[in-house]
Design an enzyme around this catalytic site. Structure first.
Site, short mmCIF file in Angstrom:
data_model
loop_
_atom_site.label_atom_id
_atom_site.label_comp_id
_atom_site.label_asym_id
_atom_site.label_seq_id
_atom_site.Cartn_x
_atom_site.Cartn_y
_atom_site.Cartn_z
N ARG A 21 20.18 -25.84 21.66
CA ARG A 21 19.58 -24.40 21.18
C ARG A 21 20.34 -24.11 19.99
O ARG A 21 21.49 -24.50 19.44
CB ARG A 21 19.97 -23.34 22.43
CG ARG A 21 19.17 -23.47 23.54
CD ARG A 21 19.57 -22.26 24.53
NE ARG A 21 18.94 -21.06 24.01
CZ ARG A 21 19.84 -20.03 24.11
NH1 ARG A 21 20.64 -19.96 24.60
NH2 ARG A 21 19.11 -18.76 23.54
N LYS A 54 28.94 -27.07 32.84
CA LYS A 54 27.52 -27.45 32.09
C LYS A 54 27.06 -29.05 32.89
O LYS A 54 27.89 -29.89 32.35
CB LYS A 54 27.26 -27.30 30.84
CG LYS A 54 26.04 -27.25 30.27
CD LYS A 54 25.67 -26.90 28.86
CE LYS A 54 24.58 -27.13 28.30
NZ LYS A 54 24.22 -26.59 26.81
N ARG A 81 28.29 -15.20 28.59
CA ARG A 81 29.66 -16.03 29.23
C ARG A 81 29.99 -14.96 30.28
O ARG A 81 29.87 -13.82 30.41
CB ARG A 81 30.41 -15.82 28.07
CG ARG A 81 30.22 -16.96 27.04
CD ARG A 81 30.56 -18.41 27.58
NE ARG A 81 30.10 -19.27 26.23
CZ ARG A 81 29.15 -19.79 25.97
NH1 ARG A 81 27.84 -19.37 26.55
NH2 ARG A 81 29.01 -20.64 25.17
#
Length: 328
Positions: free
Chosen positions: A127, A192, A326
């Protein structure tokens, strides 16, 4: 890249994938080149992320063996019947970029559900223009094509839907603890695991030709890749490295199952499923939109794919773009 060089590097990659030593002379004989030329091709493969080393008197060997992606092996695992094409390329700049090129040249040659995978991506994308780092043989990078005749407005919430499909597919592979971080990341044990990049070609008011890109960590070498945030892989979770062909098929099956319903009904039917996997559900979050920061409590998503945040001003909707999220 010239077609001949591409085929040679594909051949060398297939030879080395067994994890055994192969002498420069043996490889040269196999591919019909000089040892010097072979060394040049292996050097290029190394620059692209192939973890290969050379031992004098023994030859070349990979740090670890891996199963090559194989079109037929993926097809055998598919449970849905579609006319879509599954294609594996040895080296591409980016699977998303390649599919976008095909859309611009001849979109009529593409069918919903067509999938393109690559062993090596030389310019993988994340992204906001970030690079997507993918170790050769240790990641799964694929792009899937889908068209939306009703245009851009009918795609609201697509990245969330794709994240849900990835989680459903991974569950079939024994990975049951995945979660979703809005708008397009898959997490495993608070790290992740995968990222999603949606790109669209087409004019406003016309069919939207969509490229769904997925990058998944299968086996990330320790300390070899710094992606700027905590990350994990399937090998760390499962205790063994799964066959990427099986994982690819599971994710493709899941996408083929969910996308038709999404195309017809939008994201509304999937809201509850997504919120059950929301990484930050009912937690305080901080969002950044450019230079602005917003703080509040994550209250889920709506049918448009917007994140609902309870702020001091009330319930506020945040959409994609330059927004980051976050945990506080």
């Amino acid at each position: 890249m010239k077609h001949a060089s591409k085929l040679i590097r594909q051949h060398i990659l297939s030879l080395l994938s067994d994890g055994a030593f192969h002498s420069g002379e043996a490889i040269a004989t196999e591919v019909g080149l000089s040892r010097t030329a072979v060394a040049g091709h292996i050097s290029q493969l190394s620059e692209w992320g192939l973890d290969v080393f050379k031992v004098k008197g023994k030859g070349y060997r990979l740090e670890r063996p891996f199963e090559l992606l194989n079109t037929e092996r993926i097809k055998k695992q598919l449970t849905k019947s579609r006319t879509a094409v599954i294609q594996v390329e040895s080296v591409l700049a980016s699977t998303n970029t390649e599919l976008k090129k095909r859309i611009s040249v001849a979109p009529h040659n593409l069918a919903d559900g067509d999938v393109l995978l690559a062993e090596i991506q030389t310019a993988g994308k994340g992204r906001h223009g970030r690079s997507w780092l993918a170790p050769v043989g240790g990641s799964l990078t694929l792009s899937l094509y889908w068209s939306f005749p009703d245009g851009y407005q009918s795609m609201a919430g697509l990245s969330l839907l794709v994240g849900l499909a990835v989680c459903n597919g991974l569950k079939k592979c024994g990975v049951a603890d995945t979660q979703l971080k809005w708008p397009n990341d898959v997490y495993l044990q608070n790290k992740k695991l995968a990222g999603i990049l949606i790109e669209v070609e087409g004019q406003i008011g016309a069919t939207a030709h969509c490229v769904i890109g997925i990058g998944l960590n299968v086996c990330m070498p320790d300390a070899q890749f710094d992606v700027g945030q905590p990350h994990t892989d399937l090998t760390s979770y499962l205790g063994y490295t799964p066959d990427r062909n099986v994982v690819a098929a599971a994710i493709i099956n899941s996408l083929w199952e969910l996308l038709p319903e999404f195309a017809q009904h939008g994201f509304q039917p999937f809201i509850n499923q997504w919120q059950l996997l929301d990484l930050y559900a009912d937690k305080t979050v901080v969002l950044r939109m450019g230079e602005k920061r917003f703080s509040g409590i994550d209250r889920g998503v709506d049918a448009s794919g917007a994140l609902l945040v309870e702020t001091q001003d009330g319930l506020t909707r945040f959409h994609g773009g330059e927004v980051t999220l976050r945990g506080n």
